[in-house]
Design an enzyme around this catalytic site. Structure first.
Site, PDB file in Angstrom:
ATOM      1  N   LYS A 177       0.847  -1.200   0.000  1.00 51.49           N
ATOM      2  CA  LYS A 177       0.000   0.000   0.000  1.00 51.49           C
ATOM      3  C   LYS A 177       0.879   1.246   0.000  1.00 51.49           C
ATOM      4  CE  LYS A 177      -1.948   3.227   2.878  1.00 51.49           C
ATOM      5  NZ  LYS A 177      -1.967   4.223   1.863  1.00 51.49           N
ATOM      6  N   GLU A 252      10.093   2.896  10.227  1.00 53.09           N
ATOM      7  CA  GLU A 252      11.105   3.906   9.889  1.00 53.09           C
ATOM      8  C   GLU A 252      10.386   5.242   9.939  1.00 53.09           C
ATOM      9  OE1 GLU A 252      14.234   3.759   9.407  1.00 53.09           O
ATOM     10  OE2 GLU A 252      14.426   1.584   9.307  1.00 53.09           O
ATOM     11  N   CYS A 286      13.515  11.998   5.495  1.00 58.90           N
ATOM     12  CA  CYS A 286      13.671  11.665   6.920  1.00 58.90           C
ATOM     13  C   CYS A 286      15.068  12.038   7.363  1.00 58.90           C
ATOM     14  CB  CYS A 286      13.504  10.176   7.163  1.00 58.90           C
ATOM     15  SG  CYS A 286      12.117   9.480   6.373  1.00 58.90           S
ATOM     16  N   GLU A 385      10.030  17.688  14.100  1.00 61.77           N
ATOM     17  CA  GLU A 385      10.260  17.465  12.667  1.00 61.77           C
ATOM     18  C   GLU A 385       9.316  18.353  11.845  1.00 61.77           C
ATOM     19  OE1 GLU A 385       9.179  13.669  10.716  1.00 61.77           O
ATOM     20  OE2 GLU A 385      11.193  13.725   9.872  1.00 61.77           O
TER      21      GLU A 385
HETATM   22  C1  UN1 Z   1      14.063   8.875   3.563  1.00 63.80           C
HETATM   23  O1  UN1 Z   1      14.079  10.091   3.568  1.00 63.80           O
HETATM   24  O2  UN1 Z   1      13.146   8.254   4.130  1.00 63.80           O
HETATM   25  O3  UN1 Z   1      19.818   8.816   2.759  1.00 63.80           O
HETATM   26  C2  UN1 Z   1      15.038   8.017   2.851  1.00 63.80           C
HETATM   27  C3  UN1 Z   1      19.037   9.403   2.003  1.00 63.80           C
HETATM   28  C4  UN1 Z   1      18.296   8.589   0.976  1.00 63.80           C
HETATM   29  C5  UN1 Z   1      17.147   7.874   1.589  1.00 63.80           C
HETATM   30  C6  UN1 Z   1      16.247   8.761   2.392  1.00 63.80           C
HETATM   31  N1  UN1 Z   1      19.207   7.643   0.389  1.00 63.80           N
HETATM   32  O4  UN1 Z   1      18.843  10.603   2.079  1.00 63.80           O
END
Ligand code: UN1
Length: 498
Positions: A177, A252, A286, A385
């Site tokens: 999904k 995550e 992230c 965040e």
């Molecule tokens: C994410 O933002 O969830 O390290 C992943 C990085 C990318 C992956 C980010 N290779 O910024």
């Protein structure tokens, strides 16, 4: 010229199904608001059908030798390579990251799928000695069964592939999904697996809301593992719902990633790094650099360099290769980020940016200025965040204070320090509370052959990518083989010491 907006169905049991009369939703280009694709709002019945298909397909896929599962992944990688430019453009059109990053998203998919193909010839267990003679002890890896992959919009091909390729090489069947606003990218990922010849039912695709499709997946007893990447609130909900059914839930989640600049840092190098870390993907990673912790000795100089550079920073149509930053991904994102900027204006000093961009092409999309605040540690913008192009700059007196500030947030995904002092660099590797630490590089840009994940509220202990990616998707079976032809009793039959 407007590009066409195709209609997609659900992918269940190896068929794209699109019954008439179903409620649909659209994805749009965040730079122009043009429609990109139309998708079915999935129901709990769709989830049940997808799980039925996965259940039927699972035994044969489980019993396919893992190296052959790897061959299929290599075919997927070839298809993604062939379609890289086209898919990169879809990523940019549907999600808004600049085209170089759109291509990078697809490249990260290719890298990982290829990497996981090789895992088909490893999937390593271990052998260890027995305390008894003529007895062999080992572990083997077995698939979990049917797993759910729930993915975010910010890496709309890469993160689905991280999960799908790792789950498939491990022998699982999947219900996938995706985030609703990048469902088109997700559908194209599924098509690559279809074209590669994945047996029907091994990968099923159900679009729709988290509240309906996500909840159905989190509460369905036949799903043993849920792999989720997204925000903390949604992650917590999936975790709690999954816990009722004693599922493994792999999370995550967010980050509040710091770059520390010490007084001996190479400031030119750091300038490029901070700009890329903070404003790449419009800050919607992230791993994005959302805090810049500056040693007081270089504070004014570096902030001056940063502000100067940002005066000439180009924001605009992400399909234009000269543009440095595109829009944010959705209207909802835009609203949340602008709300945070208003909070920042009350509690901190705005140094540049701070507004929605207006006029010309900006009026059609969700464009926000790259924004910098000077702030004391402890404000909301320095701790929560934001997931947008907003950087908080903090002043510290020394290394110890820098690490203290860096660690004093609820997240711990990525982190970085710029210094030429090797001792301090090694201390930072140990002392920064994060799953990832960079030395003399920004917080973004992790490579697929290494584990990816974080500590504290960034997750619940698991890691994606790297060879450990298979841990999420396999059960360890412990096997004892006694070839002594007699009953031997562990802990009781103790061999005399030699
Ligand atoms: C994410 O933002 O969830 O390290 C992943 C990085 C990318 C992956 C980010 N290779 O910024």
């Amino acid at each position: 010229m407007a590009e066409r907006a195709p209609e997609y169905g659900l992918f269940i049991g190896g068929k794209w199904v699109s019954p008439a009369g179903r409620t649909r939703f659209q994805t749009i280009n965040p730079a122009t608001r043009e429609p990109v694709g139309s998708f079915i709002s999935g129901t709990p019945q769709d989830v049940t059908a997808a799980i039925d298909a996965a259940q039927a397909a699972f035994p044969k896929w489980r019993d396919t030798p893992a190296p052959h599962r790897g061959d299929l992944l290599l075919r997927v990688a070839e298809i993604l390579k062939r379609r890289k430019e086209e898919l990169g453009r879809i990523v940019t059109r549907e999600m808004g990251k600049v085209i170089a990053e759109g291509r990078g998203d697809v490249q990260e998919s290719i890298d990982f799928v290829e990497y996981m193909a090789g895992e088909g010839r490893r999937l390593a267990g271990e052998t260890v000695p027995s305390e008894l003679r003529s007895k062999f002890c080992m572990t083997i890896r077995q698939p979990k069964g049917i797993v759910a992959c729930i993915t975010p919009w910010n890496f709309p091909t890469a993160i689905p592939n991280w999960k799908i390729a790792a789950a498939l090489i491990s022998g699982n069947a999947i219900v996938f999904k995706p985030a609703s606003n990048t469902a088109g990218c997700a559908a194209e990922v599924v098509k690559a697996y279809e074209e590669a010849g994945l047996p029907p039912g091994v990968l099923n695709f159900v679009t729709g809301s988290g509240g309906i499709v996500g909840t159905a997946l989190a509460t369905e007893p036949r799903i043993r593992t849920i792999s989720f990447t997204g925000g903390v609130d949604a992650g917590r909900e999936v975790y709690v719902k999954g816990a009722q059914g004693l599922k493994m839930v792999h999370l995550e989640l967010g980050g509040k990633n710091p770059v520390i600049l010490m007084e001996d840092a190479d400031l030119r190098l750091a300038l490029d790094g901070v700009l890329f870390g903070a404003f790449g993907t419009s800050g919607q990673r992230c791993t994005a650099t959302s805090r810049l912790i500056l040693h007081e000795k270089i504070y004014d100089e570096f902030l001056g360099m940063l502000l100067e550079r940002l005066k000439h920073f180009s924001v605009g149509n992400p399909l234009d290769a000269k543009i440095e930053m595109g829009p944010v991904a959705s209207e909802d994102q835009e609203r949340k980020i602008l709300e945070f900027i208003e909070i920042g204006k009350k509690e901190a000093t705005l140094r540049i940016g701070g507004h929605k961009l207006h006029g010309g092409e900006y009026d059609r999309g969700f464009f926000i200025e790259p924004t910098i605040f000077e702030t004391a540690h402890g404000t909301r913008i320095s701790k929560e965040e934001i997931f947008g192009p907003v950087l908080s700059v903090l002043r510290v007196q020394d290394y110890e204070e820098a690490v203290r500030v860096a660690n004093d947030v609820s997240y711990g995904l990525s982190s970085s320090i710029y210094t030429r002092d090797v001792n301090r660099a090694f201390r930072a590797m140990q002392e920064l509370e994060a799953g990832i630490t960079y030395i003399n590089a920004p917080t973004i840009g992790a490579e697929v052959q290494l584990p990816f994940g974080g500590v504290k509220n960034t997750g619940n202990g698991g890691r994606e990518a790297g060879s450990v990616a298979i841990e999420e998707f396999t059960e360890l079976k412990t096997v004892f083989v006694d070839f002594s032809s007699k009953l031997q009793k562990a802990q009781i039959d103790i061999d005399p010491s030699p």
